[in-house]
Design a protein around this motif. Structure first.
Motif, short mmCIF file in Angstrom:
data_model
loop_
_atom_site.label_atom_id
_atom_site.label_comp_id
_atom_site.label_asym_id
_atom_site.label_seq_id
_atom_site.Cartn_x
_atom_site.Cartn_y
_atom_site.Cartn_z
N TYR A 49 0.83 -1.20 0.00
CA TYR A 49 0.00 0.00 0.00
C TYR A 49 0.86 1.25 0.00
O TYR A 49 0.41 2.34 0.26
N TYR A 50 2.14 1.09 -0.34
CA TYR A 50 3.06 2.21 -0.44
C TYR A 50 2.70 3.00 -1.69
O TYR A 50 2.63 2.46 -2.79
N GLN A 51 2.47 4.28 -1.54
CA GLN A 51 2.07 5.18 -2.63
C GLN A 51 0.87 4.63 -3.39
O GLN A 51 0.86 4.53 -4.61
N GLY A 52 -0.14 4.22 -2.66
CA GLY A 52 -1.34 3.67 -3.28
C GLY A 52 -1.24 2.17 -3.40
O GLY A 52 -0.25 1.56 -3.07
N TYR A 53 -2.29 1.58 -3.89
CA TYR A 53 -2.36 0.12 -3.99
C TYR A 53 -1.40 -0.38 -5.06
O TYR A 53 -1.34 0.14 -6.17
N ASN A 54 -0.66 -1.41 -4.74
CA ASN A 54 0.29 -2.01 -5.67
C ASN A 54 0.30 -3.51 -5.42
O ASN A 54 0.19 -3.96 -4.28
N LYS A 55 0.44 -4.28 -6.46
CA LYS A 55 0.43 -5.74 -6.33
C LYS A 55 1.48 -6.30 -7.28
O LYS A 55 1.66 -5.82 -8.39
N SER A 56 2.17 -7.35 -6.82
CA SER A 56 3.16 -8.03 -7.66
C SER A 56 2.90 -9.53 -7.60
O SER A 56 2.51 -10.06 -6.56
N LEU A 57 3.12 -10.18 -8.71
CA LEU A 57 3.07 -11.64 -8.81
C LEU A 57 4.51 -12.11 -8.82
O LEU A 57 5.31 -11.64 -9.63
N ILE A 58 4.84 -13.00 -7.91
CA ILE A 58 6.23 -13.46 -7.79
C ILE A 58 6.27 -14.96 -8.03
O ILE A 58 5.58 -15.73 -7.34
N LEU A 59 7.05 -15.39 -9.02
CA LEU A 59 7.23 -16.80 -9.33
C LEU A 59 8.51 -17.30 -8.67
O LEU A 59 9.57 -16.68 -8.83
N TYR A 60 8.40 -18.42 -7.95
CA TYR A 60 9.54 -18.97 -7.23
C TYR A 60 9.99 -20.27 -7.87
O TYR A 60 9.17 -21.17 -8.08
N PRO A 61 11.30 -20.39 -8.16
CA PRO A 61 11.82 -21.65 -8.68
C PRO A 61 11.98 -22.66 -7.55
O PRO A 61 12.04 -22.28 -6.37
#
Length: 95
Positions: A49-61
């Motif tokens: 929620y830093y500087q507004g809503y933000n989302k990341s998709l993280i792929l893990y090997p």
């Protein structure tokens, strides 16, 4: 500081993700990151929620041989990529 911010913005704009029958690849200003499909352990969706809503998709090997691939929510095609990942791999947020 302004140069770093510019580099981050340009990296997001210039980045692209390619998913084929063998691997997921992310191309951008940084070196190419690739994970073979059979080496993906799972994914996490990180919300900020830093500087507004933000989302990341993280792929893990599943091994340290490959590096994590992070895809920002403002990436073109993010919703389609997220849908494909959720259909094919486990959410390892709680793992």
């Amino acid at each position: 500081m302004a140069g770093l911010l510019t580099a981050i913005i340009v990296d997001n704009v210039k980045s692209k993700v390619i998913i084929n029958q063998r691997k997921v690849s992310k191309y951008g200003l940084r070196p190419v990151r690739q994970i073979p499909l059979d080496k993906i352990k799972g994914y996490k969706i990180k919300k900020s929620y830093y500087q507004g809503y933000n989302k990341s998709l993280i792929l893990y090997p599943d091994t340290k041989e490959f590096k994590v691939i992070r895809i920002s929510h403002n990436f073109k095609g993010f919703d389609r990529i997220q849908e494909w990942v959720q259909k094919n791999y486990p959410d390892i947020t709680e793992a």
